[in-house]
Each structure stands twice: as C-alpha cells, then as structure tokens.
Scaffold this active site. Structure first.
Site, PDB file in Angstrom:
ATOM      1  N   LYS A  53       0.835  -1.210   0.000  1.00 49.95           N
ATOM      2  CA  LYS A  53       0.000   0.000   0.000  1.00 49.95           C
ATOM      3  C   LYS A  53       0.866   1.256   0.000  1.00 49.95           C
ATOM      4  CE  LYS A  53      -2.378  -2.624  -0.475  1.00 49.95           C
ATOM      5  NZ  LYS A  53      -2.434  -4.086  -0.407  1.00 49.95           N
ATOM      6  N   ILE A 193      -2.527  -9.798  -5.974  1.00 51.88           N
ATOM      7  CA  ILE A 193      -1.126  -9.352  -6.002  1.00 51.88           C
ATOM      8  C   ILE A 193      -0.731  -8.940  -7.418  1.00 51.88           C
ATOM      9  CG2 ILE A 193       1.279 -10.088  -5.665  1.00 51.88           C
ATOM     10  CD1 ILE A 193       0.372 -11.712  -3.270  1.00 51.88           C
ATOM     11  N   ASP A 321      -4.583 -17.655   7.654  1.00 53.81           N
ATOM     12  CA  ASP A 321      -4.294 -18.281   6.359  1.00 53.81           C
ATOM     13  C   ASP A 321      -4.042 -19.787   6.446  1.00 53.81           C
ATOM     14  OD1 ASP A 321      -4.368 -15.697   5.481  1.00 53.81           O
ATOM     15  OD2 ASP A 321      -2.359 -15.668   4.594  1.00 53.81           O
ATOM     16  N   HIS A 453     -23.107  16.054   1.878  1.00 51.47           N
ATOM     17  CA  HIS A 453     -22.895  16.531   0.511  1.00 51.47           C
ATOM     18  C   HIS A 453     -21.866  17.653   0.511  1.00 51.47           C
ATOM     19  CE1 HIS A 453     -23.794  17.698  -3.611  1.00 51.47           C
ATOM     20  NE2 HIS A 453     -23.801  18.958  -3.179  1.00 51.47           N
TER      21      HIS A 453
HETATM   22  P1  NAI Z   1      -4.951 -14.866  -5.900  1.00 50.90           P
HETATM   23  O1  NAI Z   1      -5.550 -16.152  -5.512  1.00 50.90           O
HETATM   24  O2  NAI Z   1      -5.654 -13.592  -5.595  1.00 50.90           O
HETATM   25  O3  NAI Z   1      -4.709 -14.849  -7.478  1.00 50.90           O
HETATM   26  C1  NAI Z   1      -3.918 -15.789  -8.150  1.00 50.90           C
HETATM   27  C2  NAI Z   1      -4.325 -15.781  -9.594  1.00 50.90           C
HETATM   28  O4  NAI Z   1      -3.392 -16.552 -10.311  1.00 50.90           O
HETATM   29  C3  NAI Z   1      -5.692 -16.404  -9.830  1.00 50.90           C
HETATM   30  O5  NAI Z   1      -6.473 -15.549 -10.616  1.00 50.90           O
HETATM   31  C4  NAI Z   1      -5.356 -17.699 -10.529  1.00 50.90           C
HETATM   32  O6  NAI Z   1      -6.347 -18.112 -11.423  1.00 50.90           O
HETATM   33  C5  NAI Z   1      -4.075 -17.336 -11.249  1.00 50.90           C
HETATM   34  N1  NAI Z   1      -3.221 -18.462 -11.573  1.00 50.90           N
HETATM   35  C6  NAI Z   1      -2.956 -19.544 -10.820  1.00 50.90           C
HETATM   36  N2  NAI Z   1      -2.102 -20.364 -11.477  1.00 50.90           N
HETATM   37  C7  NAI Z   1      -1.806 -19.758 -12.646  1.00 50.90           C
HETATM   38  C8  NAI Z   1      -0.996 -20.096 -13.751  1.00 50.90           C
HETATM   39  N3  NAI Z   1      -0.300 -21.225 -13.778  1.00 50.90           N
HETATM   40  N4  NAI Z   1      -0.922 -19.251 -14.793  1.00 50.90           N
HETATM   41  C9  NAI Z   1      -1.637 -18.090 -14.787  1.00 50.90           C
HETATM   42  N5  NAI Z   1      -2.430 -17.738 -13.774  1.00 50.90           N
HETATM   43  C10 NAI Z   1      -2.517 -18.549 -12.713  1.00 50.90           C
HETATM   44  O7  NAI Z   1      -3.472 -14.890  -5.307  1.00 50.90           O
HETATM   45  P2  NAI Z   1      -2.385 -13.752  -5.173  1.00 50.90           P
HETATM   46  O8  NAI Z   1      -2.709 -12.591  -6.024  1.00 50.90           O
HETATM   47  O9  NAI Z   1      -1.093 -14.435  -5.357  1.00 50.90           O
HETATM   48  O10 NAI Z   1      -2.564 -13.313  -3.661  1.00 50.90           O
HETATM   49  C11 NAI Z   1      -2.335 -14.275  -2.636  1.00 50.90           C
HETATM   50  C12 NAI Z   1      -3.234 -14.043  -1.460  1.00 50.90           C
HETATM   51  O11 NAI Z   1      -2.905 -12.842  -0.818  1.00 50.90           O
HETATM   52  C13 NAI Z   1      -4.674 -13.990  -1.848  1.00 50.90           C
HETATM   53  O12 NAI Z   1      -5.397 -14.879  -1.063  1.00 50.90           O
HETATM   54  C14 NAI Z   1      -5.081 -12.585  -1.576  1.00 50.90           C
HETATM   55  O13 NAI Z   1      -6.397 -12.515  -1.077  1.00 50.90           O
HETATM   56  C15 NAI Z   1      -4.065 -12.093  -0.563  1.00 50.90           C
HETATM   57  N6  NAI Z   1      -3.815 -10.693  -0.812  1.00 50.90           N
HETATM   58  C16 NAI Z   1      -4.794  -9.799  -0.495  1.00 50.90           C
HETATM   59  C17 NAI Z   1      -4.641  -8.470  -0.763  1.00 50.90           C
HETATM   60  C18 NAI Z   1      -5.769  -7.541  -0.476  1.00 50.90           C
HETATM   61  O14 NAI Z   1      -6.677  -7.911   0.246  1.00 50.90           O
HETATM   62  N7  NAI Z   1      -5.785  -6.342  -1.032  1.00 50.90           N
HETATM   63  C19 NAI Z   1      -3.405  -7.947  -1.343  1.00 50.90           C
HETATM   64  C20 NAI Z   1      -2.467  -8.985  -1.700  1.00 50.90           C
HETATM   65  C21 NAI Z   1      -2.678 -10.287  -1.408  1.00 50.90           C
END
Ligand code: NAI
Length: 474
Positions: A53, A193, A321, A453
């Site tokens: 952030k 991410i 987690d 407002h």
């Molecule tokens: P994510 O689960 O949000 O997204 C991973 C993405 O990668 C999915 O859309 C999936 O379909 C795709 N994917 C998986 N294997 C793949 C492949 N071989 N080739 C192409 N695409 C593929 O996981 P992310 O972004 O890594 O985040 C990890 C965790 O951290 C999540 O559970 C997320 O909720 C949490 N997080 C939350 C944040 C927030 O609340 N703002 C910020 C950063 C992380």
C-alpha cells in the site's frame, strides 16, 4: 531448558496472531507469542499489505502528476522517480508499524519470544511448545493457537522448474523491493497481487503484461463490473492475456523468455526483463511438528478446525491463512478475537458472508456479499441499483469519475444482498455497505439515510435509491 507456564501461547505474530494475543491479554490470560522473524507483524506488515500500500500510494501520486495535474491547472516539469527514496519511505512505514506491534505487546504484558515454535508434547491438561533459537525454551500452556500464515506458491509448485532468484524471477517479496524500474514485467496470475503490484510498476513506466489461466480476472465481481475494472487497467497500459497458460521459462542473456499457451493451443513467446509469480499463496505449517501429533490438514494443506477453530487435538487451535477461507488479514484478525473469546467462554462469531474484499488499484475495487451473477445462478429474485461516480459532484471536483457502485437487493424483502464498488476510495466507501448489511439493512434504509454533501459516499445512497429506480441524479 527454562519452563514457563502460560494460559495461551500463540505461534506467529501476523494480524491473526498479534490481535489474538492482545485480546487474550485483555481477557486476563497469561499470554506468549512466538515469532521466527526478527520483526513482528508477519507477512501483512513486513512484506505484504502495508509495504504494497505504501508503494501503491507513492506510485499513484507520480501517476497523477503525469496524467491528471495538468487538467487541474498544475504544470509540473521534470518529474522524476527517486526509487531508493520511495523504497526508504516504504521501509520506514513498515518499521513504524512493526515497532507499534511490539509496543502493543509490551503494553499488554505479552511475552514475545523469537524462534521457531513447535508442538513438543500434548495432553488433555497441558501442551508444551518448544521455541527453537540459540537458547531453546519449552513453554507450558493450556492453549496453543497456530497463526503461522502462508507463503507464496512457487513456480515449481505448478510444474515450472525455474528458481525464484529475485533477479529475473520474482515473487511479491522481491517485487516490493526492486532497486531499479524494470523496462518490462510479465505477471503470472491476475489475482490481487498481480493487479496491485502490476499497477505499482506500470505506473512507474514498466510495460506490464498479466497472464491469467482463468477466462477472466476478478471473479468475485459480476461480469459487467469486471469489464469496468479491466477497461480502467487497460486504459492505464496494462495488457491482459486471459485463458493463457504458462508452459515454460527460459532465462537467456539477462532476459526471460516465457512460453505461453493461448486459448487456441498455440504457443507464443514473450520476452521480458522480469517475471513475477503471483499465483496464490499456500498455508505455512513448516516446523510446527503437526504430523507427530496427528493434527489433521485438508487436501489443500490447510489445518482442519471445528467451528471454534479447535483442531482435532484439544486445546490446539488454528486461525488465519493456515485454515480454510480467504487469505485476508481482516479475516485472520476476526478469527483471532473469536478464538480468544471462545477460550474465555465468551460469545464469539465471525460472519464470513460479510467479509469484505478490496483491491487497492486505482480505481480501487471493493465488494461484500453476493454479486448479480451469483444470485442469478442461485435462482434468487433480486433488484439491482447502480450509480456512476461520473454523476457525483465530489468525484467531478476531484477529477476521479471512473467507476460505479452496484447494489443488489432481495426483490421481496429489499434486504441488501451485495455491494460492489469500483471507484475512488472504494476501500473506504465499502465500510458503510458492510455495516448496513451486518445490521440487515434494506436498500430503502440506505437510501433514506443522511449522506453528507458533496461526498463520494452519495454514490452509495444513489445506487441504493436506484434499486427502486428512485435515484435523484440519474
Ligand atoms: P490470488 O488467488 O488472488 O490470485 C492468483 C491468480 O493466479 C488467480 O487468478 C489464478 O487463477 C491465477 N493463476 C494460478 N495459477 C496460474 C498459472 N499457472 N498461470 C496463470 N495464472 C494462474 O493470489 P495472489 O494474487 O497471489 O494473492 C495471494 C493471497 O494474498 C490472496 O489470497 C489474496 O487474497 C491475498 N492478498 C490480499 C490483498 C488484499 O486484500 N488487497 C493484497 C495482496 C494479497
């Protein structure tokens, strides 16, 4: 070895663990927390939510100077990025917050031990926890709470035999600390991410391409809202390859060549300076010695717990987690509070149906509850209200008119079933929707409530009024 007796010992000091520790101390429990890293706060504070952030805010300012200041009549010439200062500020933000957690531990008289915690012995009456460090220690406790979080899924976990070297092949930890702005970056995974860190580098001038294996990104939103978000990102210069699958990676002459399968089974090659893997996270249970005590995990490696977060071993609990559910800091925090209350025989409940989701891109994306597509699939009868930020005075004044609010409400009872927002400060605006839904509000309740407002929050009021087609400024 020293022997100390506690009521609760928590392993892991992320938002789940440290919040749980504070609640335990408030409830009068003698509490200890074990952390393997030198700083407290876990992934979220050290290498996750907070540093990302900080960088999202810094880079958004840079982006605005270049793209929207002129419209406001502000001419800035010679705008440069001092990446090392940007990173220093990020590190300072992290330091202040992790120091803050330590202050809270001291204030609440929580014993902090650094080292790897593992289960040493277990009986109905007491549990022993070994803290492995230079001077190993055994703590005796009535309750143990595992809050060890998660780590990035690595390329080898998805059959791509390439090392995460932090130089060419990155995970989020590296993408938060680059020393130079890369010319190009391929992001594998269009999740939270991928979108957030993709945005950081895209704003600084990196050519960002996102490869997503699924047919779309942001599957928590309905298809129309997804399109709004994708249009915004595409306008900013991010490129999306949906339904594409990474097959192979070759590092050659300081460049990374990624071979990717298209939806029509062709193989395309994309050459970039960096490849960032953002394909999800996996539960982290290393070194806990769970197997020795037969503590059960599910097929995804997450620790199995009952409705009170207790594992199949009495007095051993798990939160955050490492158990099922969204890997979100606020989910872990609520579970931390709930488990502490449960141990104290107090009421505890986490309403997972109203867990908010936020993506801190710009525009921000936030939602809670069900979306239109999910309700249609469930065969529910519902009404939809929408309102665009474009028609809101404050948004116009700010020059932040992209996006909209959508509210879905039960057709018969008018109870709000879901709210999604794409727009400026969506993360903050969503709070009103979460609270309204927690209190079982109808769209009429929201529509009849005062909204100051001129404020962005009026967009929520108007979307609520629009459920009955009574929006004023539409
Ligand atoms: P994510 O689960 O949000 O997204 C991973 C993405 O990668 C999915 O859309 C999936 O379909 C795709 N994917 C998986 N294997 C793949 C492949 N071989 N080739 C192409 N695409 C593929 O996981 P992310 O972004 O890594 O985040 C990890 C965790 O951290 C999540 O559970 C997320 O909720 C949490 N997080 C939350 C944040 C927030 O609340 N703002 C910020 C950063 C992380």
């Amino acid at each position: 070895m020293n022997q100390e007796k506690f009521d609760v010992v928590i392993i892991g000091s992320g938002p789940g663990g440290y919040v749980c520790a504070i609640r335990c101390a408030q409830l009068g429990f003698k509490t200890a927390i074990i952390e393997k890293n030198p700083t407290l706060g876990g992934t979220c504070l050290n290498i996750g939510c907070i540093p990302s952030k900080a960088l999202l805010d810094s880079t958004e300012k840079f982006y605005q100077i270049r793209h929207s200041f002129k419209e406001h009549g502000i001419i800035v010439s010679d705008v440069k990025v001092d990446l090392s200062q940007m990173m220093k500020r990020k590190e300072q933000v992290v330091k202040e917050l992790t120091d803050g957690v330590r202050f809270l531990m001291n204030k609440n008289k929580i014993e902090v031990l650094h080292g790897v915690g593992s289960i040493h012995s277990h009986s109905e009456e007491q549990i022993q926890i070994l803290v492995q460090n230079e001077q190993p220690q055994v703590l005796t406790t009535k309750n143990c709470i595992i809050a060890t979080g998660s780590t990035s899924i690595l390329p080898k976990d998805i059959g791509i035999p390439v090392d995460v070297d932090g130089e060419h092949i990155l995970i989020s930890d590296h993408a938060l600390s680059l020393k130079e702005i890369p010319e190009s970056m391929l992001v594998i995974g269009g999740g939270v991410i991928g979108l957030e860190l993709g945005s950081v580098w895209n704003r600084l001038g990196t050519k960002v391409t996102i490869v997503e294996i699924l047919p779309d990104i942001l599957l928590g939103l309905d298809s129309k809202m997804r399109q709004v978000a994708k249009n915004a990102f595409t306008k900013q210069g991010m490129r999306f390859l949906l339904n594409h699958k990474l097959k192979e990676i070759i590092i050659k002459n300081n460049r990374v060549i990624s071979k990717i399968e298209t939806p029509t089974n062709e193989i395309i090659e994309i050459e970039t300076e960096k490849v960032l893997f953002a394909i999800g996270r996996k539960p982290y249970t290393e070194g806990l010695n769970l197997e020795a005590f037969g503590i059960e995990k599910n097929e995804r490696g997450r620790i199995k717990v009952n409705q009170h977060y207790e594992t199949n071993r009495k007095g051993i609990f798990a939160i955050g987690d490492v158990i099922e559910g969204p890997m979100l800091a606020h989910k872990a925090e609520e579970e931390g509070i709930a488990v502490a209350n449960y141990i104290a025989n107090k009421y505890s409940h986490v309403n997972y149906d109203l867990c908010p989701y936020v993506i801190y891109t710009w525009p921000e994306i936030a939602w809670v509850g069900k979306n239109e597509d999910q309700l249609t699939q469930e065969g529910k009868e519902f009404l939809v209200g929408t309102f665009l930020f474009r028609a809101n005075g404050r948004a116009k004044g700010m020059g932040e008119t992209e996006g909209q609010v959508k509210i879905v409400a039960d057709k018969k009872t008018d109870k709000i079933l879901g709210v999604s927002i794409i727009g400026p400060y969506a993360s903050e605006l969503l709070g009103e929707a979460v609270i309204a839904m927690e209190f079982g509000a109808s769209s009429e309740d929201l529509g009849r409530s005062f909204h100051s407002h001129p404020n962005l929050i009026e967009v929520i009021k108007e979307a609520a009024l629009d459920v009955q087609k009574e929006a004023i400024h539409k």
